[in-house]
Structure formats: C-alpha cells, structure tokens
Scaffold this motif. Structure first.
Motif, PDB file in Angstrom:
ATOM      1  N   GLY A 261     -34.835  27.951  -0.150  1.00 29.89           N
ATOM      2  CA  GLY A 261     -34.451  29.220  -0.793  1.00 29.89           C
ATOM      3  C   GLY A 261     -32.942  29.332  -0.980  1.00 29.89           C
ATOM      4  N   ALA A 262     -32.166  28.672  -0.120  1.00 24.50           N
ATOM      5  CA  ALA A 262     -30.702  28.735  -0.212  1.00 24.50           C
ATOM      6  C   ALA A 262     -30.167  27.741  -1.245  1.00 24.50           C
ATOM      7  N   GLN A 263     -31.007  26.800  -1.654  1.00 16.51           N
ATOM      8  CA  GLN A 263     -30.540  25.748  -2.559  1.00 16.51           C
ATOM      9  C   GLN A 263     -30.480  26.225  -4.021  1.00 16.51           C
ATOM     10  N   PHE A 264     -30.844  27.497  -4.272  1.00 13.83           N
ATOM     11  CA  PHE A 264     -30.757  28.023  -5.637  1.00 13.83           C
ATOM     12  C   PHE A 264     -29.332  28.444  -6.003  1.00 13.83           C
ATOM     13  N   ALA A 265     -28.521  28.787  -4.995  1.00 11.50           N
ATOM     14  CA  ALA A 265     -27.249  29.469  -5.267  1.00 11.50           C
ATOM     15  C   ALA A 265     -26.310  28.648  -6.161  1.00 11.50           C
ATOM     16  N   ALA A 266     -25.929  27.464  -5.704  1.00 11.46           N
ATOM     17  CA  ALA A 266     -24.893  26.712  -6.420  1.00 11.46           C
ATOM     18  C   ALA A 266     -25.317  26.349  -7.857  1.00 11.46           C
ATOM     19  N   PRO A 267     -26.548  25.849  -8.097  1.00 11.13           N
ATOM     20  CA  PRO A 267     -26.918  25.504  -9.474  1.00 11.13           C
ATOM     21  C   PRO A 267     -26.902  26.712 -10.427  1.00 11.13           C
ATOM     22  N   LEU A 268     -27.190  27.905  -9.904  1.00 13.65           N
ATOM     23  CA  LEU A 268     -27.199  29.110 -10.757  1.00 13.65           C
ATOM     24  C   LEU A 268     -25.836  29.377 -11.384  1.00 13.65           C
ATOM     25  N   LEU A 269     -24.789  28.879 -10.756  1.00 15.60           N
ATOM     26  CA  LEU A 269     -23.427  29.203 -11.186  1.00 15.60           C
ATOM     27  C   LEU A 269     -22.930  28.331 -12.336  1.00 15.60           C
ATOM     28  N   GLU A 270     -23.695  27.296 -12.687  1.00 11.72           N
ATOM     29  CA  GLU A 270     -23.342  26.383 -13.802  1.00 11.72           C
ATOM     30  C   GLU A 270     -21.873  25.981 -13.720  1.00 11.72           C
ATOM     31  N   LEU A 271     -21.495  25.412 -12.603  1.00 11.16           N
ATOM     32  CA  LEU A 271     -20.090  25.063 -12.350  1.00 11.16           C
ATOM     33  C   LEU A 271     -19.640  23.897 -13.216  1.00 11.16           C
ATOM     34  N   LYS A 272     -18.374  23.975 -13.667  1.00  8.89           N
ATOM     35  CA  LYS A 272     -17.776  22.881 -14.458  1.00  8.89           C
ATOM     36  C   LYS A 272     -16.494  22.447 -13.752  1.00  8.89           C
ATOM     37  N   ASP A 273     -16.141  21.182 -13.967  1.00 10.61           N
ATOM     38  CA  ASP A 273     -14.903  20.674 -13.367  1.00 10.61           C
ATOM     39  C   ASP A 273     -13.735  21.597 -13.737  1.00 10.61           C
ATOM     40  N   GLY A 274     -12.859  21.849 -12.783  1.00  9.65           N
ATOM     41  CA  GLY A 274     -11.648  22.624 -13.039  1.00  9.65           C
ATOM     42  C   GLY A 274     -11.810  24.132 -12.895  1.00  9.65           C
ATOM     43  N   MET A 275     -13.038  24.625 -12.743  1.00 10.61           N
ATOM     44  CA  MET A 275     -13.222  26.078 -12.599  1.00 10.61           C
ATOM     45  C   MET A 275     -12.580  26.588 -11.321  1.00 10.61           C
ATOM     46  N   ARG A 276     -12.074  27.834 -11.396  1.00 11.21           N
ATOM     47  CA  ARG A 276     -11.545  28.498 -10.187  1.00 11.21           C
ATOM     48  C   ARG A 276     -12.682  29.291  -9.546  1.00 11.21           C
ATOM     49  N   VAL A 277     -12.989  28.935  -8.324  1.00 18.58           N
ATOM     50  CA  VAL A 277     -14.172  29.512  -7.667  1.00 18.58           C
ATOM     51  C   VAL A 277     -13.773  30.149  -6.329  1.00 18.58           C
ATOM     52  N   LEU A 278     -14.329  31.339  -6.058  1.00 23.24           N
ATOM     53  CA  LEU A 278     -14.142  31.980  -4.753  1.00 23.24           C
ATOM     54  C   LEU A 278     -15.484  32.051  -4.040  1.00 23.24           C
ATOM     55  N   ASP A 279     -15.533  31.478  -2.833  1.00 24.75           N
ATOM     56  CA  ASP A 279     -16.714  31.629  -1.968  1.00 24.75           C
ATOM     57  C   ASP A 279     -16.288  32.645  -0.912  1.00 24.75           C
ATOM     58  N   ALA A 280     -16.703  33.905  -1.111  1.00 25.79           N
ATOM     59  CA  ALA A 280     -16.067  35.007  -0.378  1.00 25.79           C
ATOM     60  C   ALA A 280     -16.577  35.192   1.056  1.00 25.79           C
ATOM     61  N   CYS A 281     -17.779  34.741   1.328  1.00 26.75           N
ATOM     62  CA  CYS A 281     -18.357  34.855   2.685  1.00 26.75           C
ATOM     63  C   CYS A 281     -18.958  33.484   2.983  1.00 26.75           C
ATOM     64  N   ALA A 282     -18.112  32.553   3.342  1.00 25.84           N
ATOM     65  CA  ALA A 282     -18.469  31.139   3.214  1.00 25.84           C
ATOM     66  C   ALA A 282     -19.167  30.516   4.418  1.00 25.84           C
ATOM     67  N   ALA A 283     -18.892  31.016   5.610  1.00 28.47           N
ATOM     68  CA  ALA A 283     -19.319  30.294   6.818  1.00 28.47           C
ATOM     69  C   ALA A 283     -20.837  30.387   7.047  1.00 28.47           C
ATOM     70  N   PRO A 284     -21.464  29.318   7.529  1.00 28.21           N
ATOM     71  CA  PRO A 284     -20.876  28.040   7.982  1.00 28.21           C
ATOM     72  C   PRO A 284     -20.649  27.003   6.874  1.00 28.21           C
ATOM     73  N   GLY A 285     -20.813  27.402   5.615  1.00 27.43           N
ATOM     74  CA  GLY A 285     -20.393  26.495   4.547  1.00 27.43           C
ATOM     75  C   GLY A 285     -21.500  25.785   3.806  1.00 27.43           C
ATOM     76  N   GLY A 286     -22.749  26.204   3.992  1.00 32.86           N
ATOM     77  CA  GLY A 286     -23.866  25.534   3.313  1.00 32.86           C
ATOM     78  C   GLY A 286     -23.719  25.576   1.794  1.00 32.86           C
ATOM     79  N   LYS A 287     -23.432  26.767   1.277  1.00 32.88           N
ATOM     80  CA  LYS A 287     -23.328  26.896  -0.184  1.00 32.88           C
ATOM     81  C   LYS A 287     -21.966  26.410  -0.670  1.00 32.88           C
TER      82      LYS A 287
END
Ligand SMILES: C[S@@+](CC[C@H](N)C(=O)[O-])C[C@H]1O[C@@H](n2cnc3c(N)ncnc32)[C@H](O)[C@@H]1O
Length: 459
Positions: A261-287
């Motif tokens: 269920g947690a593995q949906f997060a990152a792909p949903l964001l359609e990340l591209k090289d060079g994007m500026r990204v904030l992971d605001a509540c990051a710990a322990p860092g899975g996503k």
C-alpha cells in the motif's frame, strides 16, 4: 523446572531485524513478554518496550507479544471475568492476560486455532507461567494468584468463553470506540477490516531499481531456496517471513521493506530528473528512498524528529542513494522560514503524522495505545501541516497527501476540506482510500490501509 520452548514463528514486522537464537526457557520468555505488555498497557509503544527486553529473549518476546496484542481484547475480557481486583503489579496483570490467551490456545481444538498461535501443552503453560513469577523479586508474591486464575480458567473455560460471545472487544480484539468508528465509516466492510488487522502479515519488499533488478533479487533468493512473488513494478512478497538481515542483498541495499500500500506514493508523483522535491515528513525514509530510486531529483527531506531523521540517513546510505542533491533536515514542516531557500518545489510529499489505523496488522499495539480523543487533534495537525506546505508548491506543481489511516477524518474528509480552503488546488487522479486486505489475485501481497489525495496548484 524451566522448560525449553519451541519458538513460535517470528513476526514479519519491519522492526524484526533479529536472528532466532537458541530457545530460552519459556518461563523467562513469558516474564519478559509480560513486562513488555505491561509497558504497553502503561502507554509505551511495543517497539520501544521490546528494545528493553534482554537480547536473547527478544525474538520470543516479540513473537509472543505480537500474538497477544492481536488477541488482547479477549485477554482483557477474561481478566475482567476472573479477577475481583487488579493486582498492583502491571507485569503480573499482563502475565495473566498473556497466559490466559496461550492457555486458551492449548485447550482449543487445532482447527479452531489462529495458524500463527504459539502452541504449548496446557500443563507446560500453567507450570511455566507460575514459574515465571519466581525469577524476580517484584513478582514473587503472585505465584498463588497466577496458579489459581489459570486453573480456574481450565475448569470453567466453556462458561467463560460463552460470556465473551456478546463482548465486541473480545470478539474483534480492538477497542470499542475503534470498532464503532469503523462500523460508521464502513457499514459493509467493518468486520473484514477488523479481521484483516489480526492476520499475521507477509514480508513485503521493494526492489531498489537503482542498484539492481527484481529478476536479479529473485534469482539470489531462489539460490537460497527462498520463494518470492512479484507484484507492482518493483515489489516482492515472501510467504514465509524471515529475519531481514539474513536475506540476500540486505547489506548491498538491493531492497527495502515496504508494504504494498505504501509503494503507490512515489510513482504517483511522475518524477523527472532535475525536479525540486520536498519530502516533508520523511522518517524513516521509505518513500524518500523510493522517490530517489525513480529519478535524479533535487530532494529536501525533512522530519521533526531528529532521531528518526538519523534513520532516514542510515537507510539512504545502505541503499546507496545519498548524494549532493539530497538534503536532510531535522525541523518542522511548519517552520519553513528556518530551512526553506524560497524556491518553490515542483513536488511536495506530505506523508503526515496520523493515528496509523491502517497499519495495525504490522503494529498490533497501535489500537490499544490510541484513544478516541486522538483523532481530532491529529486531524488538526495534519490540516496545519498541509496548509503550511501548500505555499511552498510551485504554480503547476503537485502536493500529495498520504496517511496510513482508514479513518475518514484523516483521509477523504481531510482532502475535501483542503480543497475548500484552497481555491487554486485541483484534485488529480489518485487511489483515494486503500483499505487493508489479505492477499488475493488482485493484491498478491495484500496491503495495509493508506489514503492518497493528489492536488495540483493551478497557475
Ligand atoms: C507517517 S510518518 C512518515 C513515514 C515516511 N514518509 C516513510 O515513508 O517512511 C510521519 C512522520 O511525520 C513526522 N512529523 C510529525 N510532525 C511533523 C512536522 N511538524 N514536521 C515534519 N515532520 C513531522 C513524524 O516524526 C513522522 O516521522
């Protein structure tokens, strides 16, 4: 006499980094487990309580306490029926609950048992539970009480169990307020959700595609006789849980433990090289790690908890994902003036703190630690974090709200209220409420409960 025990299977918790060692005496394991359970009854998390157990007893205490927490509604109800007053010793009180549960397993027919139940003979169990009070000074005086309560349960079992049939907490092993909240939110599904929360979860992994391929990991596992089933784009699920540090590729950073269920997060964001990204509540860092595996982003990872931020660093280091474009900061998401350089982010991941009601099968103590009154302040904190973060999103950028909860106040209701407060927010396709489920053809790994809402900031 101290009897050596047969260790029950070790739980597939992300916290289980422990190796099974020579089995300690059952009486020692029972006492250590009772101390941990007593600490949970006094408000400590089971993870922290288990860290205080001496290392050789920890694997058995973990397995016994996970089983107990998944059946604690029954344990508490039996204690209420069998005790006139609560003994003034939290360890003994917890020992009674634990021993009653294990004795019930011993006396039940094998077909009626939870397959994950630790099984001992009734004789061994009563003898070892009584024996366990004799090891240390604070429990010495309770030998007679433990003996009397367990023997009475043996004699009156059928009548006592019949009395539990009307007790919702004993039947579903969740607090009454929690059961009622799910009945209200999910009139069709509440029973299934409660039952799913009591099933031993599988060990679920996400392959680090920057370091290796899923095929290579499957081959390395197969070479050691370990069967893993693929799911999603990078997931693997192990039917037979194992201590994670013993699996091939752990120290090489080939994979992380992460629920499906947690593995949906990152792909949903359609990340591209060079994007500026904030992971605001990051710990322990899975996503955090998953995002870095998917694209070469400029990442700021933040968490208010300094110690937990240390775990983000360790995890990224093991996975080989630390580089100059990754900034790790221990600060509050709501104090942007202390850490933000003023340049808006293309993507903000807001995996905000929540009651964790969706992940109780992996953390069975959570349901007993939470109170009904926690929901309102938690939802308020989420709202405040989201509102602070929204001003950091670039025009055309995205904010992803994630919680590992199944309470609507932390999911759909939160998302709808956010849209009302922010005229520039446009809701984008996202899974919404994912409900916990066991493995089926559609979900080979089953999943925990998560909520996802994606917003884009209109230009
Ligand atoms: C659900 S956990 C995050 C899980 C993480 N994203 C992952 O995938 O491994 C929520 C985190 O929010 C952090 N937190 C709570 N309040 C915060 C705040 N005001 N600012 C930043 N982090 C906060 C907690 O310390 C906790 O680590």
């Amino acid at each position: 006499m101290k009897e050596r025990q047969i260790l029950p299977s070790i739980d597939a918790s992300p916290y289980n980094l422990l190796m099974t060692q020579a089995a300690p005496a059952l009486s020692d394991s029972l006492l250590a487990t009772a101390r941990a359970l007593g600490a949970v009854e006094n408000g400590q998390s089971l993870t922290d309580a288990l860290l205080e157990v001496q290392p050789d007893l920890r694997p058995s205490a973990q397995a016994l306490s996970f089983y107990a927490m998944r059946h604690w509604g029954q344990a508490m109800a039996l204690r209420r029926l069998l005790l006139d007053r609560v003994p003034q010793n939290p360890t003994v009180y917890a020992l009674l609950g634990l021993s009653l549960l294990l004795l019930e397993v011993a006396l039940s027919e094998p077909v009626e048992r939870d397959p994950a139940a630790p099984t001992y003979t009734a004789h061994t169990l009563v003898d070892q539970a009584v024996q366990s009070t004799q090891g240390q000074r604070d429990t010495l005086n309770f030998k007679g009480l433990v003996n009397a309560v367990l023997r009475r349960f043996q004699r009156e079992r059928a009548a006592l169990l019949a009395q539990l049939a009307q007790d919702l907490e004993a039947q579903y092993n969740h607090p009454k307020w929690w059961i009622e909240a799910l009945q209200k939110a999910y009139p069709q599904d509440w029973q299934r959700l409660l039952q799913t929360a009591n099933v031993h979860p599988p060990l679920t992994l996400r392959v680090n595609v920057r370091a290796t391929t899923r095929e290579a990991v499957e081959q390395a596992f197969a070479a050691q006789g370990i069967t893993a089933t693929a799911f999603g784009t990078a997931g693997l699920v192990l039917e037979v849980p194992r201590p994670i540090a013993s699996l091939p590729g752990y120290s090489q950073g080939w994979w992380s433990v992460q629920d499906a269920g947690a593995q949906f997060a990152a792909p949903l964001l359609e990340l591209k090289d060079g994007m500026r990204v904030l992971d605001a509540c990051a710990a322990p860092g899975g996503k955090t790690a998953h995002m870095l595996e998917l694209a070469k982003i400029k990442l700021t990872a933040l968490d208010i908890d300094n110690a937990r931020m240390g775990r983000v660093e360790q995890n990224l280091e093991r996975l080989g994902l630390l580089n100059d474009e990754v900034e790790l900061i221990a600060e509050s998401a709501m104090r942007a003036h202390t850490w933000w350089d003023g340049k808006p982010f293309d993507v903000v991941l807001a995996d905000v703190p929540c009651t964790a009601s969706g992940i109780v099968r992996r953390h069975p103590d959570i349901r007993w630690l939470r109170r009904a009154t926690d929901l309102k302040p938690t939802a308020k904190l989420q709202r405040e974090i989201l509102d602070s973060l929204w001003s950091l999103v670039a025009p055309g950028g995205k904010l992803l709200l994630v919680t590992c909860s199944i309470f609507p106040e932390e999911g759909e209701l939160q998302a709808q209220a956010f849209l009302k407060r922010h005229q520039q927010a446009l809701r984008m396709p996202a899974p919404g409420q994912l409900l916990p489920c066991l493995a089926d053809p559609e979900h080979p790994a089953g999943q925990d409960g998560f909520f996802y809402a994606l917003f884009s900031r209109q230009v």
